[in-house]
Design a protein around this motif. Structure first.
Motif, short mmCIF file in Angstrom:
data_model
loop_
_atom_site.label_atom_id
_atom_site.label_comp_id
_atom_site.label_asym_id
_atom_site.label_seq_id
_atom_site.Cartn_x
_atom_site.Cartn_y
_atom_site.Cartn_z
N LYS A 71 0.85 -1.19 0.00
CA LYS A 71 0.00 0.00 0.00
C LYS A 71 0.88 1.23 0.00
O LYS A 71 1.91 1.28 0.69
N ILE A 72 0.48 2.24 -0.76
CA ILE A 72 1.24 3.50 -0.80
C ILE A 72 0.28 4.67 -0.63
O ILE A 72 -0.81 4.68 -1.19
N VAL A 73 0.71 5.63 0.20
CA VAL A 73 -0.06 6.85 0.41
C VAL A 73 0.90 8.03 0.32
O VAL A 73 1.91 8.07 1.02
N ASN A 74 0.60 8.98 -0.55
CA ASN A 74 1.35 10.23 -0.66
C ASN A 74 0.45 11.37 -0.24
O ASN A 74 -0.64 11.55 -0.80
N THR A 75 0.88 12.15 0.75
CA THR A 75 0.06 13.21 1.30
C THR A 75 0.84 14.52 1.35
O THR A 75 1.99 14.54 1.79
N SER A 76 0.21 15.59 0.91
CA SER A 76 0.83 16.91 0.98
C SER A 76 0.64 17.50 2.37
O SER A 76 -0.45 17.44 2.94
N GLU A 77 1.72 18.07 2.91
CA GLU A 77 1.68 18.69 4.23
C GLU A 77 2.41 20.02 4.18
O GLU A 77 3.13 20.32 3.22
N THR A 78 2.25 20.80 5.22
CA THR A 78 2.99 22.05 5.36
C THR A 78 3.97 21.92 6.52
O THR A 78 3.57 21.58 7.63
N GLY A 79 5.27 22.15 6.24
CA GLY A 79 6.29 22.04 7.27
C GLY A 79 6.29 23.21 8.22
O GLY A 79 5.55 24.19 8.05
N ARG A 80 7.14 23.12 9.24
CA ARG A 80 7.22 24.18 10.25
C ARG A 80 7.59 25.53 9.67
O ARG A 80 7.16 26.57 10.14
N ASN A 81 8.41 25.50 8.61
CA ASN A 81 8.82 26.76 8.00
C ASN A 81 7.89 27.19 6.87
O ASN A 81 8.20 28.13 6.12
N GLY A 82 6.76 26.49 6.74
CA GLY A 82 5.79 26.86 5.72
C GLY A 82 6.00 26.21 4.37
O GLY A 82 5.18 26.40 3.46
N ARG A 87 4.57 13.56 2.19
CA ARG A 87 4.84 12.40 3.03
C ARG A 87 4.60 11.13 2.23
O ARG A 87 3.56 10.96 1.60
N TRP A 88 5.61 10.25 2.23
CA TRP A 88 5.52 8.95 1.57
C TRP A 88 5.38 7.86 2.62
O TRP A 88 6.28 7.67 3.45
N GLU A 89 4.25 7.16 2.58
CA GLU A 89 4.03 6.03 3.46
C GLU A 89 3.87 4.77 2.61
O GLU A 89 2.88 4.62 1.88
N ARG A 90 4.87 3.90 2.68
CA ARG A 90 4.84 2.65 1.90
C ARG A 90 4.79 1.49 2.88
O ARG A 90 5.70 1.33 3.71
N THR A 91 3.74 0.68 2.79
CA THR A 91 3.51 -0.40 3.73
C THR A 91 3.55 -1.74 3.01
O THR A 91 2.91 -1.90 1.95
N PHE A 92 4.28 -2.69 3.57
CA PHE A 92 4.39 -4.04 3.03
C PHE A 92 3.81 -5.01 4.05
O PHE A 92 4.13 -4.94 5.24
#
Length: 204
Positions: A71-82, A87-92
């Motif tokens: 399973k793969i999930v790619n999510t856009s986030e905002t870092g501390r500096n803007g 984020r890449w989450e790859r699950t086996f």
């Protein structure tokens, strides 16, 4: 505009249209996919202590095999500096066990590279370069690497690096994404690799 589109410029439009759609990840957009890894291999057994450390950091793992659900999930986030981060989450899935290969990417617009922080919490850093192949596939290569110890980042000599090569393409006949990842060390050879296919569950 996604960080991948910005770093690749006009070359982004040479990607297969489904790869363009997949990597147009920006604020408010995510990608989710599921599939099967035909093969997962690892390094020599004497490196298993390193792989078990990787398990704790959701980075590497000692298990290997064939036909492993993925399973793969790619999510856009905002870092501390803007800054925008992906984020890449790859699950086996090895039976009841879950293993991960996670990362957090952002853009270095001055050097025109993708910054890749590997593991949760971060354990390694790599510069990433992105290129399009003649068949419209995406090739990602890691370059300069650092060991991350909290706020301290230590440059790694080439002999201690695990350099990754990722090739991702779209196969129209099966309506799937094909992925091949290999991490190599100049002395030891292959440390970790997987290849297989996945389909898009959601691009929203």
């Amino acid at each position: 505009m996604s960080i991948y589109k910005r770093v690749m410029g006009k070359d982004f439009y040479q990607l297969h249209p489904m790869l363009q759609k997949r990597y147009e990840i920006q604020r408010g957009i995510s990608f989710k996919g599921t599939g099967m890894m035909e093969s997962i291999t690892g390094g020599p057994k004497w490196l298993y202590p390193l792989f078990w450390i990787g398990v704790k950091f959701r980075l590497l793992f000692p298990e290997h095999g064939e036909n492993i659900p993925f399973k793969i999930v790619n999510t856009s986030e905002t870092g501390r500096n803007g800054e925008e981060q992906i984020r890449w989450e790859r699950t086996f899935y090895f039976g009841s066990k879950k293993r991960y290969f996670n990362a957090l990417m952002s853009l270095d617009s001055e050097r025109k590279i993708i910054k890749d922080y590997l593991g949760e919490p971060h354990l390694f850093y790599s510069d990433l370069s992105l290129h399009v192949t003649t068949e419209g596939a995406l090739k990602i290569s890691s370059n300069r690497q650092r060991l991350v110890l909290g706020r301290l980042e230590i440059p790694l000599p080439t002999l201690f690096q695990g350099l990754a090569t990722v090739t991702e393409k779209y196969l129209e006949e099966k309506d799937v994404y094909l992925i091949h990842v290999k991490v190599r060390n100049p002395l030891i050879g292959t440390l970790f690799s997987y290849e297989g296919e996945f389909t898009a569950d959601d691009i929203s």
